[in-house]
Design a protein around this motif. Structure first.
Motif, PDB file in Angstrom:
ATOM      1  N   SER A  16      -4.560  -7.611   5.197  1.00 22.64           N
ATOM      2  CA  SER A  16      -3.491  -8.378   5.126  1.00 22.64           C
ATOM      3  C   SER A  16      -3.640  -9.789   5.425  1.00 22.64           C
ATOM      4  CB  SER A  16      -2.172  -7.793   6.234  1.00 22.64           C
ATOM      5  OG  SER A  16      -1.815  -6.590   5.477  1.00 22.64           O
ATOM      6  N   TYR A  17      -3.866 -10.153   6.543  1.00 24.55           N
ATOM      7  CA  TYR A  17      -3.989 -11.555   6.950  1.00 24.55           C
ATOM      8  C   TYR A  17      -5.346 -12.064   7.572  1.00 24.55           C
ATOM      9  CZ  TYR A  17       0.925 -11.158   5.925  1.00 24.55           C
ATOM     10  OH  TYR A  17       2.149 -10.513   5.315  1.00 24.55           O
ATOM     11  N   PRO A  18      -6.351 -12.235   6.794  1.00 31.03           N
ATOM     12  CA  PRO A  18      -7.815 -12.571   7.422  1.00 31.03           C
ATOM     13  C   PRO A  18      -7.735 -13.775   8.313  1.00 31.03           C
ATOM     14  CG  PRO A  18      -7.829 -12.623   5.230  1.00 31.03           C
ATOM     15  CD  PRO A  18      -6.609 -12.073   5.323  1.00 31.03           C
ATOM     16  N   ASN A  19      -8.023 -13.663   9.511  1.00 32.13           N
ATOM     17  CA  ASN A  19      -7.800 -14.939  10.333  1.00 32.13           C
ATOM     18  C   ASN A  19      -6.708 -15.569  10.259  1.00 32.13           C
ATOM     19  OD1 ASN A  19     -10.670 -14.510  11.191  1.00 32.13           O
ATOM     20  ND2 ASN A  19     -11.451 -15.473   9.072  1.00 32.13           N
ATOM     21  N   GLY A  20      -5.753 -14.962  10.094  1.00 28.97           N
ATOM     22  CA  GLY A  20      -4.374 -15.419  10.186  1.00 28.97           C
ATOM     23  C   GLY A  20      -4.150 -16.169   8.617  1.00 28.97           C
ATOM     24  N   HIS A  21      -4.906 -16.054   7.717  1.00 25.46           N
ATOM     25  CA  HIS A  21      -4.427 -16.769   6.779  1.00 25.46           C
ATOM     26  C   HIS A  21      -3.369 -15.788   5.697  1.00 25.46           C
ATOM     27  CE1 HIS A  21      -7.207 -19.828   7.136  1.00 25.46           C
ATOM     28  NE2 HIS A  21      -8.235 -19.169   7.442  1.00 25.46           N
ATOM     29  N   THR A  22      -2.328 -16.448   5.288  1.00 28.07           N
ATOM     30  CA  THR A  22      -1.519 -15.859   4.211  1.00 28.07           C
ATOM     31  C   THR A  22      -1.792 -16.205   2.861  1.00 28.07           C
ATOM     32  OG1 THR A  22      -0.043 -17.574   4.452  1.00 28.07           O
ATOM     33  CG2 THR A  22       0.328 -15.757   6.050  1.00 28.07           C
ATOM     34  N   PRO A  24      -3.686 -15.740  -0.558  1.00 27.65           N
ATOM     35  CA  PRO A  24      -4.625 -15.055  -1.485  1.00 27.65           C
ATOM     36  C   PRO A  24      -6.020 -15.594  -1.550  1.00 27.65           C
ATOM     37  CG  PRO A  24      -2.589 -14.918  -2.390  1.00 27.65           C
ATOM     38  CD  PRO A  24      -2.447 -15.858  -1.487  1.00 27.65           C
ATOM     39  N   LYS A  25      -6.016 -16.935  -1.753  1.00 26.98           N
ATOM     40  CA  LYS A  25      -7.250 -17.898  -1.793  1.00 26.98           C
ATOM     41  C   LYS A  25      -8.011 -17.617  -0.447  1.00 26.98           C
ATOM     42  CE  LYS A  25      -5.432 -21.019  -5.109  1.00 26.98           C
ATOM     43  NZ  LYS A  25      -5.106 -22.488  -5.432  1.00 26.98           N
ATOM     44  N   LYS A  26      -7.497 -17.571   0.440  1.00 23.12           N
ATOM     45  CA  LYS A  26      -8.139 -17.193   1.717  1.00 23.12           C
ATOM     46  C   LYS A  26      -8.748 -15.582   1.929  1.00 23.12           C
ATOM     47  CE  LYS A  26      -8.010 -21.572   3.060  1.00 23.12           C
ATOM     48  NZ  LYS A  26      -9.281 -22.361   3.643  1.00 23.12           N
ATOM     49  N   GLY A  27      -8.329 -14.937   1.084  1.00 23.51           N
ATOM     50  CA  GLY A  27      -8.582 -13.542   1.075  1.00 23.51           C
ATOM     51  C   GLY A  27      -7.511 -12.693   1.717  1.00 23.51           C
ATOM     52  N   PHE A  29      -4.185 -10.171   1.297  1.00 21.14           N
ATOM     53  CA  PHE A  29      -3.980  -8.958   0.516  1.00 21.14           C
ATOM     54  C   PHE A  29      -3.005  -9.454  -0.494  1.00 21.14           C
ATOM     55  CE2 PHE A  29      -0.981  -5.718  -0.713  1.00 21.14           C
ATOM     56  CZ  PHE A  29      -2.064  -4.591  -0.821  1.00 21.14           C
ATOM     57  N   THR A  30      -3.345  -9.039  -1.790  1.00 19.20           N
ATOM     58  CA  THR A  30      -2.439  -9.050  -2.900  1.00 19.20           C
ATOM     59  C   THR A  30      -2.511  -7.552  -3.547  1.00 19.20           C
ATOM     60  OG1 THR A  30      -4.108  -9.912  -4.587  1.00 19.20           O
ATOM     61  CG2 THR A  30      -2.566 -11.576  -3.259  1.00 19.20           C
ATOM     62  N   LEU A  31      -1.502  -7.172  -4.114  1.00 17.51           N
ATOM     63  CA  LEU A  31      -1.276  -5.725  -4.736  1.00 17.51           C
ATOM     64  C   LEU A  31      -2.271  -6.005  -5.712  1.00 17.51           C
ATOM     65  CD1 LEU A  31      -0.585  -3.166  -4.733  1.00 17.51           C
ATOM     66  CD2 LEU A  31       1.406  -3.812  -6.004  1.00 17.51           C
ATOM     67  N   ASP A  32      -2.396  -7.068  -6.601  1.00 15.49           N
ATOM     68  CA  ASP A  32      -2.849  -7.128  -7.889  1.00 15.49           C
ATOM     69  C   ASP A  32      -4.413  -7.196  -7.838  1.00 15.49           C
ATOM     70  OD1 ASP A  32      -0.705  -7.538  -9.535  1.00 15.49           O
ATOM     71  OD2 ASP A  32      -0.697  -9.898  -9.475  1.00 15.49           O
ATOM     72  N   LYS A  33      -5.079  -8.078  -6.705  1.00 16.33           N
ATOM     73  CA  LYS A  33      -6.264  -7.872  -6.365  1.00 16.33           C
ATOM     74  C   LYS A  33      -6.871  -6.468  -6.020  1.00 16.33           C
ATOM     75  CE  LYS A  33      -7.418 -12.542  -5.397  1.00 16.33           C
ATOM     76  NZ  LYS A  33      -8.088 -13.597  -4.472  1.00 16.33           N
ATOM     77  N   ALA A  34      -6.068  -5.744  -5.269  1.00 19.40           N
ATOM     78  CA  ALA A  34      -6.192  -4.547  -4.352  1.00 19.40           C
ATOM     79  C   ALA A  34      -6.350  -3.524  -5.717  1.00 19.40           C
ATOM     80  CB  ALA A  34      -5.006  -4.089  -3.525  1.00 19.40           C
ATOM     81  N   MET A  35      -5.511  -3.764  -6.545  1.00 21.30           N
ATOM     82  CA  MET A  35      -5.794  -2.427  -7.726  1.00 21.30           C
ATOM     83  C   MET A  35      -6.595  -2.778  -8.731  1.00 21.30           C
ATOM     84  SD  MET A  35      -3.357  -0.312  -7.254  1.00 21.30           S
ATOM     85  CE  MET A  35      -3.171   0.340  -8.967  1.00 21.30           C
ATOM     86  N   GLU A  36      -6.990  -4.250  -8.913  1.00 21.30           N
ATOM     87  CA  GLU A  36      -7.991  -4.405  -9.641  1.00 21.30           C
ATOM     88  C   GLU A  36      -9.435  -3.757  -9.059  1.00 21.30           C
ATOM     89  OE1 GLU A  36     -10.627  -8.452 -10.735  1.00 21.30           O
ATOM     90  OE2 GLU A  36      -8.422  -8.651 -10.787  1.00 21.30           O
ATOM     91  N   SER A  37      -9.663  -3.935  -7.782  1.00 19.38           N
ATOM     92  CA  SER A  37     -10.768  -3.140  -7.103  1.00 19.38           C
ATOM     93  C   SER A  37     -10.670  -1.933  -7.157  1.00 19.38           C
ATOM     94  CB  SER A  37     -10.699  -3.736  -5.408  1.00 19.38           C
ATOM     95  OG  SER A  37     -11.932  -3.267  -4.942  1.00 19.38           O
ATOM     96  N   ILE A  38      -9.722  -1.249  -6.841  1.00 18.17           N
ATOM     97  CA  ILE A  38      -9.624   0.172  -7.031  1.00 18.17           C
ATOM     98  C   ILE A  38      -9.696   0.625  -8.503  1.00 18.17           C
ATOM     99  CG2 ILE A  38      -7.791   2.085  -6.910  1.00 18.17           C
ATOM    100  CD1 ILE A  38      -6.739   0.422  -4.412  1.00 18.17           C
ATOM    101  N   MET A  39      -9.165   0.197  -9.549  1.00 17.18           N
ATOM    102  CA  MET A  39      -9.591   0.672 -10.703  1.00 17.18           C
ATOM    103  C   MET A  39     -10.908   0.396 -11.220  1.00 17.18           C
ATOM    104  SD  MET A  39      -6.560   1.701 -11.784  1.00 17.18           S
ATOM    105  CE  MET A  39      -7.084   2.101 -13.296  1.00 17.18           C
ATOM    106  N   LYS A  40     -11.482  -0.664 -10.746  1.00 17.39           N
ATOM    107  CA  LYS A  40     -13.018  -0.631 -10.961  1.00 17.39           C
ATOM    108  C   LYS A  40     -13.985   0.172 -10.739  1.00 17.39           C
ATOM    109  CE  LYS A  40     -14.500  -4.894 -10.582  1.00 17.39           C
ATOM    110  NZ  LYS A  40     -15.232  -6.113 -10.057  1.00 17.39           N
ATOM    111  N   GLU A  41     -13.647   0.874  -9.526  1.00 14.39           N
ATOM    112  CA  GLU A  41     -14.241   1.895  -9.086  1.00 14.39           C
ATOM    113  C   GLU A  41     -13.756   3.344  -9.691  1.00 14.39           C
ATOM    114  OE1 GLU A  41     -16.932   2.087  -7.141  1.00 14.39           O
ATOM    115  OE2 GLU A  41     -16.471  -0.120  -6.967  1.00 14.39           O
TER     116      GLU A  41
END
Length: 80
Positions: A16-22, A24-27, A29-41
């Motif tokens: 959700s918040y790597p190293n406290g970053h909110t 998406p450029k810092k990693g 969580f976004t639903l779009d990126k998660a779904m992209e990764s899931i769909m690829k697999e």
């Protein structure tokens, strides 16, 4: 890649918040990126284990609801 009961599984983890970053450029969580990764697999015919340890309950719920809406929830094992 993990083999479980004769099926190929890929393990994905989202934070959700790597190293406290909110941002998406810092990693964060976004639903779009998660779904992209899931769909690829899933397109590779792999089922998934999703480690939700580092997701907030809100992000976990958003992800689960999207997977249900897309009819993909049966291809996913959640940990924990």
């Amino acid at each position: 890649m993990t083999l479980l009961q004769g099926k190929k599984y890929d393990v994905k983890s989202f934070i959700s918040y790597p190293n406290g970053h909110t941002s998406p450029k810092k990693g964060a969580f976004t639903l779009d990126k998660a779904m992209e990764s899931i769909m690829k697999e899933l397109d590779r015919s792999h089922d998934l284990i999703i480690n939700t340890t580092n997701l907030t309950s809100k992000h976990r719920t958003i992800l689960i609801n999207e997977l249900k809406n897309k009819g993909l929830i049966d291809k996913i094992i959640f940990y924990p």
